[in-house]
Structures are given as structure tokens and as C-alpha cells.
Motif scaffolding. Sequence first.
Motif, PDB file in Angstrom:
ATOM      1  N   GLY A  46       0.783  -1.225   0.000  1.00  0.00           N
ATOM      2  CA  GLY A  46       0.000   0.000   0.000  1.00  0.00           C
ATOM      3  C   GLY A  46       0.812   1.270   0.000  1.00  0.00           C
ATOM      4  N   SER A  47       2.121   1.165  -0.140  1.00  0.00           N
ATOM      5  CA  SER A  47       2.977   2.354  -0.089  1.00  0.00           C
ATOM      6  C   SER A  47       2.741   3.258  -1.294  1.00  0.00           C
ATOM      7  CB  SER A  47       4.455   1.938  -0.044  1.00  0.00           C
ATOM      8  OG  SER A  47       5.291   3.085  -0.068  1.00  0.00           O
ATOM      9  N   GLN A  48       2.788   4.570  -1.044  1.00  0.00           N
ATOM     10  CA  GLN A  48       2.720   5.556  -2.123  1.00  0.00           C
ATOM     11  C   GLN A  48       4.107   5.963  -2.609  1.00  0.00           C
ATOM     12  OE1 GLN A  48      -0.688   8.603  -1.362  1.00  0.00           O
ATOM     13  NE2 GLN A  48       0.110   8.033   0.639  1.00  0.00           N
ATOM     14  N   ALA A  49       5.142   5.465  -1.950  1.00  0.00           N
ATOM     15  CA  ALA A  49       6.513   5.837  -2.312  1.00  0.00           C
ATOM     16  C   ALA A  49       6.870   5.283  -3.690  1.00  0.00           C
ATOM     17  CB  ALA A  49       7.485   5.317  -1.266  1.00  0.00           C
ATOM     18  N   ILE A  50       7.656   6.045  -4.421  1.00  0.00           N
ATOM     19  CA  ILE A  50       8.153   5.624  -5.733  1.00  0.00           C
ATOM     20  C   ILE A  50       9.643   5.352  -5.578  1.00  0.00           C
ATOM     21  CG2 ILE A  50       8.437   6.267  -8.152  1.00  0.00           C
ATOM     22  CD1 ILE A  50       6.032   8.134  -7.815  1.00  0.00           C
ATOM     23  N   THR A  51       9.984   4.068  -5.424  1.00  0.00           N
ATOM     24  CA  THR A  51      11.360   3.689  -5.077  1.00  0.00           C
ATOM     25  C   THR A  51      11.822   2.488  -5.905  1.00  0.00           C
ATOM     26  OG1 THR A  51      10.528   2.288  -3.279  1.00  0.00           O
ATOM     27  CG2 THR A  51      11.117   4.555  -2.703  1.00  0.00           C
ATOM     28  N   ASN A 230      -3.116  12.532  -6.032  1.00  0.00           N
ATOM     29  CA  ASN A 230      -4.082  12.606  -4.934  1.00  0.00           C
ATOM     30  C   ASN A 230      -3.511  11.841  -3.751  1.00  0.00           C
ATOM     31  OD1 ASN A 230      -6.348  12.962  -3.362  1.00  0.00           O
ATOM     32  ND2 ASN A 230      -7.491  11.296  -4.348  1.00  0.00           N
ATOM     33  N   ILE A 231      -2.803  12.550  -2.900  1.00  0.00           N
ATOM     34  CA  ILE A 231      -2.120  11.928  -1.772  1.00  0.00           C
ATOM     35  C   ILE A 231      -3.132  11.412  -0.758  1.00  0.00           C
ATOM     36  CG2 ILE A 231      -0.613  12.382   0.211  1.00  0.00           C
ATOM     37  CD1 ILE A 231       0.942  12.237  -2.340  1.00  0.00           C
ATOM     38  N   SER A 232      -2.961  10.161  -0.397  1.00  0.00           N
ATOM     39  CA  SER A 232      -3.796   9.611   0.676  1.00  0.00           C
ATOM     40  C   SER A 232      -3.004   9.655   1.980  1.00  0.00           C
ATOM     41  CB  SER A 232      -4.217   8.175   0.358  1.00  0.00           C
ATOM     42  OG  SER A 232      -3.085   7.329   0.247  1.00  0.00           O
TER      43      SER A 232
END
Length: 480
Positions: A46-51, A230-232
Motif C-alpha cells: 500500500g505504499s505511495q513511495a516511488i522507489t 491525490n495523496i492519501s
Amino acid sequence: MPLRKVYLVLVLCLLLAAQSHGQKRPNIIFILTDDQAAWAQGQYQGSQAITPNMDRIAQEGVYLSNAFVVTPVCSPSRASLLTSRYGYELGIDDWINEKGRSLTGIEPGLGIDAALPTWPKALAKAGYHTGLIGKWHLGSLDESHPTVLGYQEFSGFREGGTKTENPIFEIKGESQQMNGLTEDLLTDLALEFVDNHQSSPFALSLHFRAPHTNWLPVRPEDAAPFKSKNISIPEPNFPDLDTARTKSMMRDYLSSVKCVDRNLGRLLNRLDSLGLAENTILIFTSDHGYNMGHNGIWHKGNGHWLLNHPVASPNPNIPVDQRPNLYDNSLRVPAMIRWPGKIQPGTVLNHTVANIDWYPTILDMVGVTIPLQDTIRGKSFNQFLLGKSSGQRWDEDLFAVYTTKHQSKTQMRMYRTNKYKLIRDFLNPERDEFYDLESDPQEHINLIHSTDKRIIAQIKTLDKRLSQRMINNNDPLKHP
């Protein structure tokens, strides 16, 4: 050729092969970020990070899904990582305060003891060329300098922080004004170190300053994916949460994480181009976790409320904006290891490991023995990495400590199993906490005063374990 000469040639070949094998001892690159939560990495569900580059390390090696630190703030966590001991044993309970205002004043003379055993010292003694690039935060004076704790080279900053761009670095003992983004500059130095030490086994520690505040500026490509996204946020319905500020901070924080990842990609590419990737152990982790609206706070173990209105505190030791804590989000960190030919790609290790375990594990990986007289609190998980742990039991429990001094005053000790967590604040006992992690993983419902017999029994069990761990680890509080 006479038989005797054939025999001598074979012996010589074997000797040369053995010598050559000795020269192939793996390099080590230990990458430590600052303030990166486990949820701020792509492997986390569920991470929003782009890594993509952090993810690559995990996919080409092992992802440690339950990695923690034993103190959720910079200096004591870094001390534990270096020595495999707890901060209270080293005189470093909280972050070392060199110049900021705090409840206890500044601590310009505080630093780690140069006589302590460290894993960089052990590696240097075993023939590794050791270097540290980046943040230190274990003492600003020369007697606590990285070069007396095992690093033969140091470039970076001794203090707890530096600017996000145009920083002043110490390089070869001299202060130098640098121009550019700090993470890019640190990576430049790391690439130079690798270039210069290809011929001998090296152990490089690369300590990024990001994603510590201030998060910006970053390069445009690091921020671009989050500008229109759209940041959660993790707990949008938390009572009185300042959602607008939380979203804004999350956007900047994730941009800073992406800045680290971009530079990590530069390092990975250099290892590939030099042909060093196959003989380099690459470790990636952080000095502690982070909160961004979780439980209504932001920051780490010395958390700040992230609410529209301040929270009144009847306790004079806890200022109005503070929420000192040992939440999982403050303690859990990203952790991945790539070791080609040794660790099966795509491995996931679910055992609970802590930063005090890195010292014995790293030495175990490269066959360096820890002297029996050295006090080591952690344990090696190398056999689990290699898939050779059949029949071996691993202790899944975690003992964590945090005595806050600067923004608040507490004496927190924690005992955590995979099911339950007990926290005692020996200075402020009204702050004690108990959580059922299976039914309440977000740690919302404090059950310390529960009348449920099952919960009461679990509290007693963890209390006994906490007491024994404190005694075993020479804790000055010595919970009876």
C-alpha cells in the motif's frame, strides 16, 4: 615433465588459487537513510513511495519485512547500530544536542566512546578499507570522530543535520563549502570512494541526510510525480487531524524519499559498470521509522501532534505539542540486502530483526569472529538469509528503549511480541500502554487498564519478560 615438477606446479596453482580466493572477500556497502519509515518504500504493501531502486535491491536479494530499531531517534539508534548495544549503556539516551534549544540545554561534549568495539573496527582489522560518507551525529569533538571508531576515511558532517543544498562538508579533515543538492553530493563522494578502492575489499557506509526535514528542495523529477497526485493519508478520520497539512507534508516527504532512490540508482549503476555488483553485499535500511498523521502525530519517537488544536497535557514533563512514543511506525524501518550468489533473489524474511543485530550479522557474513570479551546485545541472522536455518529457533520478541530529554522527559521501555506490546514509562507511569497488535495493529486502543482476565494475564507475562530483559541488558532502571 618429471612427476615431482608436476606436483610442484599443482601445489603452486593451489596456493595461487587460495590467495586469489582470499582477495575475493565481498565488498560491503551499508546504506542508512535518515527518518525513513518502513511504509515509505515500494515493497511495503500500500505504499505511495516511488522507489524502483530500493525495490530492485529487495527483488534481487531479501526484503526484511519486520525490521526494527531499538530506539526511535537518531543518535542512540546510530550508536546501537554501530556497537550492538543500547543507548543507555553508552551514555546516549536521546539525540545529541549540539546547538539547539531544549529542556536540558545543549550537549557539545557528548559523544560515543572511542574505546568501544564497533563492526567497522572489526572489518578494518580484518583487512577491509573502511569509509563513512554522510551523517555521523555521535559526537562533534575529535575524540568521537568516525576515524577513531573504525572508519579510515570520513566525508560528511559530524552534527545531527545540515542543509538540503549547498552544505558544508568535512573532507579529509577540512571544511569545504559544497554546491548542489546534499544527497547528490554525498552520492558523488560515494562513487569516488568506490572508484578509488576497487582493488581491495572495501566497507563503505553511506549515510544520507534525507528524508529528514527539511525535505525540500529536490530535483524537479523527484517532486514531479507527487505534485498532481491525490495523496492519501493513513488515518484521515483521526479526530481533529490537520488533513491539509498532513497531505502537504506527505507530498514533500515522499519527494525526498524519491531523491534518495534516484541517487541509489546512480550507485547501483556504478557497481554494474565496474563489474563489482556480483561481489558486493549491499545493505539498505534507516536509522528509525516515521509518522505522518499516524496516531495523529508526525515525526518519530519524539513525536509532534498534527492536529488543528493543541492537546492539553496535565503532565509538566510532556509539553503541549509533544507525543513521545514507541509506536511501531516510529520503530519499524525498511531493510533489504542484496548478496549475489548467496541470497536467493526475491526472498522475504519475516523474522523480527533489530538494528543491534547488524553488527554480528555483517561480521558473520564475511567470516570475521567477534572477540568473546566484547559485549554484543544482538545476534546474527545470517543463516536465515542463506536459507540454512533449518531447525534453528529465532527469538521474535523485541526490547526497545527511549529516555527522552530534550522536548519532553520520559523513561520509556517496551517489550513487544508478534501479538502484544507493553510500554512502561518509569518517569510518568500514567503513560503506560498495552496494545493487542493482532486486533489493533494501528495501536489505537490502550488496554493497560483493561479488566479482561486474558489481557491482564498477558500484561503480567510481558511485564516479567520486560523485567528480565532489563536485568539481562544492564538497564539502569532495573524494573523489579
